[in-house]
Write an enzyme that holds these catalytic residues in place. Structure first.
Site, mmCIF file in Angstrom:
data_model
loop_
_atom_site.group_PDB
_atom_site.id
_atom_site.type_symbol
_atom_site.label_atom_id
_atom_site.label_comp_id
_atom_site.label_asym_id
_atom_site.label_seq_id
_atom_site.Cartn_x
_atom_site.Cartn_y
_atom_site.Cartn_z
ATOM 1 C CD GLU A 1 -74.833 56.078 -28.072
ATOM 2 O OE1 GLU A 1 -73.757 56.710 -28.110
ATOM 3 O OE2 GLU A 1 -75.178 55.269 -28.943
ATOM 4 C CG HIS B 1 -73.746 44.470 -30.190
ATOM 5 N ND1 HIS B 1 -72.435 44.659 -30.520
ATOM 6 C CD2 HIS B 1 -74.436 45.470 -30.790
ATOM 7 C CE1 HIS B 1 -72.332 45.724 -31.296
ATOM 8 N NE2 HIS B 1 -73.534 46.243 -31.481
#
Lengths: 307, 436
Positions: A43, A112
């Site tokens: 990322e 998450h």
């Protein structure tokens, strides 16, 4: 992407897989593997790569497969995305869009289920918007892509299945404006993203009980649309903020401060902010339910505020 | 053959998996005296891989290119001195660039101690060969991405000395309007994409610039777009995730980028050997399927040869190269660094290999230039640097109204105020308050 060949997408599984929530479905077939780039799991580096590409003329859209993963890209988002236009003395623009699904889902576990808007809000030089309906998702996405500023667009994991009739002709919404969802007289309820639906559910109950709430979806998390918000406060004199962010240092906290600073004279009661609990989102369904604000809590808060 | 025959320089082949040091000697032992080789000829024979040898077949990437290019190049050199690697013009250009770098940095030190520049200033003295060797081969459209030790990279790329000096003084006439400072040199005109304070964070940006080059060629169909990006960074950065992640992506997509490691053996006070499990950084290239080259970074001609090959590879669309330049910084990490940990003998060893002295010697000995001609250049650069200081000194400081400019490319990003107007439309807004 059709209108401007410089627009491209980068992220994990955005290409052949069509995106973890199918946002980029079939785009790779249409535009090819370079314009819809499947990146390795890195990322920080691919976000930085998007920034470098933006500086040299492209208009990349970076997808965080889950917004939470963008924590790994914090270095690039803060230092480069937000700051490079300034530190370069205005020489380089960074017209990136960073987007992805975030928020609390259905028992996805703590990592998450994160709300990164609170972490990113202090970064100078970026704009943050949160979409909540198919209509504003399209309009805000287009606006974000066309903006010369770096924009972080927060989508919500539970809102991808919404269906709505939207105009055939092209439309672009204003990144800095809030959305009047339900005009009212008694109280201003400020919300964004998924909590808008909890608020509207509570609103039904409230209307039955004789209240007339004004519901505003602030949409622009940074900067706040103080005009729409201010006009509402001046009318109703009571404010309730309903958000999914954590209590501490969240968007609600900043919004409370801004309202107190600008519209203190118009308030008949302190600003009340309903946020998620300051806990890592638990896996257990019951615990998860208590982590986020539920419609019954909203109804109770309005009743208390309007007493 | 002329007497210059013994001075042929042949850089290490790109697939070099051995170095020419004896396996028993530690590769980088700063405390051990390594026999000083006279510039530029190395007394050690370098082994070149012939194109069809079994060794060469180990990789499918272009391994043979170095020897081919070097051998091909011979006939096109200076016809009077067919074995020299540069023409007179090229030599003078390199010399001038390195002298500019050195003089500029020396002036920075002076100005810093006189209170004209502030904060963290990282000087490049000693490493000039890397900047000149690489950047002088680039076109204007090629991009350079650097670290906080970026003054000389900016100068080599063409940013005027007065713009850099002004930036260091924090004046509005600086290349970044005084908003960046020593560690953030940017120039859109010369394609210098920064100047970064955190190590490693420029490498993804460089990868992105290289991505744009490929995108322009393949998606936008600009068939002649062959812009190359150079990413400069140090030995410390080679232990950072962004380095590895970008080597992977650049190799994967064959991006036109050259990763240039300026290995000066020290990351502030951390010796490269104490921080790195395998200190041979060039070896990390083949792990990603790209060539890894080690080059003597104190020798501008050797750097230039390696650079030529790596840049040509990138332009041809063959992908990235990792070039490790063994170099040294004569000063401390920054002007605030007391530099107490480095051994005097190590410093002396590298001082004797000063790239500027070496190039001067080479040019004079090979009759490419006279001492007098070089002195003219030195004097010219002195004047350039003096003028830069005068310019910076007499430039204005930024006013209050500059504070909020450039935060956003589109200042509507500051939002809509209570009165319904965009804040940036309010004339008082530019007075620079932080209320947004």
């Amino acid at each position: 992407m059709e209108r401007d060949a410089r627009v491209c997408v980068m992220g994990e599984d955005v290409g052949h897989y069509g995106g973890s929530y199918k946002v980029t479905k079939d785009l790779a077939n249409k535009y090819g593997d370079l314009r819809v780039l499947d990146t390795p799991i890195a990322e920080n580096s691919f976000t930085g790569m998007a920034i470098g590409a933006a500086m040299t003329g492209l208009r990349p859209i970076v997808e965080g497969m889950n917004m939470g993963f963008l924590l790994l890209a914090f270095n690039q988002i803060s230092n480069n995305c937000g700051m490079l236009h300034y530190t370069s003395g205005g020489q380089f623009t960074i017209p990136v869009v960073i987007r992805g699904p975030g928020g609390v889902g259905r028992q996805l576990g703590a990592e998450h289920s994160q709300r990164l808007e609170s972490y990113f809000q202090s970064i100078p030089g970026i704009q943050m918007v949160a979409c909540s309906t198919p209509y504003n998702a399209k309009g805000l996405m287009k606006a974000a892509i066309r903006s010369e500023n770096p924009v972080i667009l927060f989508e919500h994991v539970l809102l991808y299945n919404l269906k709505e009739r939207i105009p055939d002709e092209e439309y672009v919404l204003n990144l800095e404006e809030a959305e009047m969802v339900r005009p009212g007289e008694h109280i201003t309820i400020l919300t964004y993203s998924r909590m808008r639906y909890h608020v509207m559910q509570a609103a039904k109950t409230l209307v039955n009980k004789g209240y007339d709430p004004e519901v505003i979806d602030i949409r622009s998390l940074k900067p706040f649309d103080l005009h729409t918000i201010g006009n509402s406060v001046k009318k109703t004199h009571r404010v309730l903020i309903v958000e999914e962010c954590m209590r501490t240092g969240g968007i609600g906290a900043s919004l409370t401060a801004a309202i107190n600073e600008y519209f203190h004279d118009y308030l008949d009661a302190p600003v009340v902010c309903l946020s998620s609990q300051d806990v890592p989102t638990p896996y257990a369904g019951t615990l998860e339910e208590w982590t986020v604000v539920q419609p019954t809590q909203i109804v109770t808060a309005v009743e208390q505020l309007c007493r | 053959m002329s007497a210059a025959a013994t001075k042929i320089i042949q850089p290490l082949p790109l697939n070099s998996t051995t170095t020419n040091r004896s396996p028993h000697k530690a590769l980088f032992n700063p405390l051990k005296t390594i026999p000083i080789s006279s510039f530029p000829a190395s007394t050690r024979k370098l082994r070149l891989t012939k194109p069809n040898s079994p060794h060469a077949r180990r990789r499918s990437t272009s391994v043979f290119a170095v020897s081919d290019v070097v051998q091909e190049k011979k006939p096109t050199f200076n016809t009077f001195f067919p074995n020299l690697l540069i023409t007179k013009e090229e030599g003078l250009e390199l010399y001038e660039d390195m002298i500019l770098g050195r003089s500029f940095e020396d002036m920075c030190a002076q100005m810093y101690y006189r209170g004209k520049m502030f904060g963290f200033v990282h000087l490049y003295n000693g490493q000039e060969a890397v900047s000149a060797g690489f950047i002088k081969l680039l076109k204007n459209e090629d991009c350079v991405v650097s670290t906080y030790r970026d003054h000389v990279h900016a100068l080599s790329k063409g940013v005027p000395a007065r713009a850099v000096m002004s930036e260091l003084f924090g004046k509005t006439t600086g290349c970044c309007r005084g908003q960046g400072g020593s560690m953030h040199m940017f120039s859109k005109e010369h394609n210098v994409l920064g100047g970064f304070a955190f190590i490693g964070e420029g490498i993804p940006v460089a990868t992105g610039a290289a991505f744009t080059s490929k995108y322009r060629r393949e998606v936008l169909k600009e068939g002649d777009c062959d812009h190359v990006t150079l990413a400069f960074f140090g030995d410390g950065t080679c232990n950072n995730g962004q380095f590895f992640e970008c080597l992977n992506m650049a190799a994967l997509w064959k991006l036109p980028i050259v990763f240039v490691v300026e290995n000066n053996l020290w990351a502030i006070g951390m010796s490269h050997l104490r921080a790195t499990s395998d200190p041979q950084i060039w070896k990390k290239g083949p792990a990603f399927g790209i060539p890894g080259v080690h080059v003597d970074g104190m020798d501008v001609l050797k750097v230039r040869e390696a650079a030529k090959e790596a840049i040509t590879r990138a332009r041809r669309g063959e992908g990235p190269t990792l070039v490790e330049c063994e170099t040294y910084r004569f000063r401390g990490h920054s002007l605030a660094d007391p530099d107490e940990l480095r051994d005097a003998s190590e410093k002396a060893h590298y001082a004797a290999r000063d790239p500027i002295t070496a190039l001067k010697k080479y040019m004079v000995e090979n009759n490419l230039a006279s001492e007098a001609e070089l002195k003219v250049i030195e004097k010219k650069i002195d004047e350039v640097v003096e003028e830069a200081v005068e310019f910076a000194d007499s430039s204005p400081l930024p006013g209050r109204s500059q504070l909020l400019e450039n935060v956003f490319a589109d200042p509507r990003g500051f939002g809509i105020g209570p009165d319904g107007k965009y804040r940036c439309e309010d004339p008082k807004f530019t007075e620079g308050t932080a209320h947004v």
